[in-house]
Design an enzyme around this catalytic site. Structure first.
Site, PDB file in Angstrom:
ATOM      1  N   LEU A 105       0.859  -1.196   0.000  1.00 32.36           N
ATOM      2  CA  LEU A 105       0.000   0.000   0.000  1.00 32.36           C
ATOM      3  C   LEU A 105       0.885   1.232   0.000  1.00 32.36           C
ATOM      4  O   LEU A 105       1.824   1.325   0.792  1.00 32.36           O
ATOM      5  CB  LEU A 105      -0.909  -0.005   1.234  1.00 32.36           C
ATOM      6  CG  LEU A 105      -1.833   1.205   1.411  1.00 32.36           C
ATOM      7  CD1 LEU A 105      -2.824   1.312   0.258  1.00 32.36           C
ATOM      8  CD2 LEU A 105      -2.583   1.109   2.749  1.00 32.36           C
ATOM      9  N   ILE A 159       4.744  -1.139   3.049  1.00 36.31           N
ATOM     10  CA  ILE A 159       4.401   0.249   2.753  1.00 36.31           C
ATOM     11  C   ILE A 159       5.275   0.723   1.602  1.00 36.31           C
ATOM     12  O   ILE A 159       6.501   0.617   1.648  1.00 36.31           O
ATOM     13  CB  ILE A 159       4.617   1.151   3.982  1.00 36.31           C
ATOM     14  CG1 ILE A 159       3.740   0.704   5.160  1.00 36.31           C
ATOM     15  CG2 ILE A 159       4.329   2.603   3.618  1.00 36.31           C
ATOM     16  CD1 ILE A 159       2.258   0.878   4.952  1.00 36.31           C
ATOM     17  N   LYS A 160       4.639   1.248   0.564  1.00 36.10           N
ATOM     18  CA  LYS A 160       5.381   1.726  -0.600  1.00 36.10           C
ATOM     19  C   LYS A 160       5.834   3.170  -0.374  1.00 36.10           C
ATOM     20  O   LYS A 160       5.029   4.043  -0.082  1.00 36.10           O
ATOM     21  CB  LYS A 160       4.513   1.641  -1.858  1.00 36.10           C
ATOM     22  CG  LYS A 160       4.205   0.212  -2.277  1.00 36.10           C
ATOM     23  CD  LYS A 160       3.334   0.145  -3.515  1.00 36.10           C
ATOM     24  CE  LYS A 160       4.126   0.394  -4.774  1.00 36.10           C
ATOM     25  NZ  LYS A 160       3.296   0.155  -5.989  1.00 36.10           N
ATOM     26  N   VAL A 161       7.146   3.363  -0.514  1.00 35.15           N
ATOM     27  CA  VAL A 161       7.768   4.674  -0.330  1.00 35.15           C
ATOM     28  C   VAL A 161       8.609   4.970  -1.565  1.00 35.15           C
ATOM     29  O   VAL A 161       9.399   4.125  -1.993  1.00 35.15           O
ATOM     30  CB  VAL A 161       8.669   4.684   0.926  1.00 35.15           C
ATOM     31  CG1 VAL A 161       9.409   6.017   1.053  1.00 35.15           C
ATOM     32  CG2 VAL A 161       7.846   4.415   2.184  1.00 35.15           C
TER      33      VAL A 161
END
Length: 381
Positions: free
Chosen positions: A110, A141-143
């Site tokens: 996400l 977590i997409k960064v």
């Protein structure tokens, strides 16, 4: 009957993730089928994917109406409630995979808001909030791998939050986020954390590089002499693959360092390279080009549904990622000698990627808001 090429790909050491999410694949059993029949071990989402899922058709209308009537009247709150529930559903369906592989795979991703791509602290805070809200150990977590995103990656890994680094194009950007991941693991270990529980991937966007470089090549071909034209044609459609192969060699070199070996002894898993943007854009190229040419151990290929279907139908599996790394280095040197400016192209692609995701996010929020208003009007009537 021949083996499913997707299953053969898994046997070659490459994980298959789906670059798509819609509530329908969670409800109909489609995701479970892909896991069982094709060996799918993960899934990625992004604002563009959610915008298409929520904005097209009426599939999400009932959920939007229910959430709005229950008090979720702010557009972003509505979107997040939907996205979090869908990601939770995906994580739950991948949980048996995650358990079987002892956390080495079985993830759903996400993304933090693209508006935070240049805001380190904002990225950290939103990532923490989404991590807590989804509350699944097999979440990533997409960064973005921007200059501001890189220190956020170290901070988040250092807190035990799994990170999928996105929007990587340049080798140096990859090396920077690989360093951030390693340093984050060291921070987590120093604080008493169990590094075996923290995982991450570094997502290299592939086809977009060729799209941009090939455009430069086509322009140069208009005025090039015969010898230069031959050299230009020889690298057309090869730069992105070469770039990825060289990145993999850098990954292998990292694993051989004493620094990494110390973390590995403590149970740390490598930050795997993930090939993203693997749908072929140029119809002159094979529709499975960016799958067949980048097959190697401990990597991930995240495929849109169309590419997944194509590889299942006619994909060929061979250990291509480690074939002739010297030729890959030579291709990048030739591209530089021809003035194709890969560094400039990759820098522009990061900026363009941030802009496109931000636009998709804005479009997504508009689609949710439009539906909320329309459904609200129907209810009132």
């Amino acid at each position: 009957m021949t083996d499913n090429p997707l299953k053969t790909l898994t046997a070659a050491g490459q994980a298959i993730w789906l670059d798509y999410l819609h509530q329908d694949i969670l409800k109909t059993g489609e995701l479970q089928r892909l896991i069982a029949d094709d060996g799918l071990t993960g899934l990625t989402s992004n604002p563009s994917i959610f915008e298409k899922a929520i904005g097209d058709g009426a599939s999400y209308d009932a959920r939007i109406a229910k959430l709005a009537s229950g008090g979720k009247t702010q557009t972003k709150d509505l979107y997040e409630a939907i996205a979090i529930a869908d990601i939770q559903g995906a994580c739950d369906q991948f949980r048996p995979t995650w358990d079987r592989l002892k956390g080495r795979d079985g993830y759903a991703s996400l993304e933090v808001s693209p508006d935070l791509a240049n805001d380190t602290q904002g990225t950290v805070e939103e990532a923490r909030r989404l991590w807590a809200a989804v509350d699944r150990p097999n979440l990533m977590i997409k960064v973005p791998g921007t200059k501001a995103g890189t220190p956020a990656i170290r901070q988040l890994i250092g807190e035990g939050i799994n990170v999928n680094v996105t929007l990587l194009f340049a080798l140096q950007a990859y090396l920077d986020v690989a360093e951030a991941h390693t340093a984050g693991l060291e921070d987590f270990k120093a604080a008493g954390g169990n590094v075996a529980k923290v995982h991450g991937v570094a997502s290299f966007f592939v086809s977009r590089i060729d799209t941009a470089i090939d455009k430069k090549i086509d322009e140069k071909l208009k005025t090039a002499d015969d010898a230069t034209a031959a050299r230009l044609k020889a690298v057309r459609g090869r730069v992105a693959i070469a770039n990825a192969k060289v990145a993999y060699q850098r990954y292998l070199q990292t694993l051989a360092t004493p620094r990494w070996k110390t973390l590995a002894v403590a149970g740390a898993a490598p930050q795997r390279l993930l090939w993203a943007s693997t749908g072929t854009k140029d119809p002159a190229y094979s529709d499975v080009l960016y799958i067949e040419t980048l097959i190697g151990p401990d990597t991930v290929n995240t495929m849109p549904p169309k590419t997944l279907d194509a590889f299942r139908d006619h994909g060929k599996v061979a250990p291509t990622l480690t074939q002739d790394p010297a030729a890959a280095e030579a291709t990048l040197k030739e591209a530089d000698a021809l003035g194709l400016d890969l560094d400039g192209v990759t820098a522009a692609l990061v900026d363009d990627g941030v802009r496109l995701f931000a636009k998709a996010f804005d479009d997504l929020l508009k689609a949710v808001d439009d539906k909320r208003r329309r459904l609200g009007d129907k209810t009132a009537a």
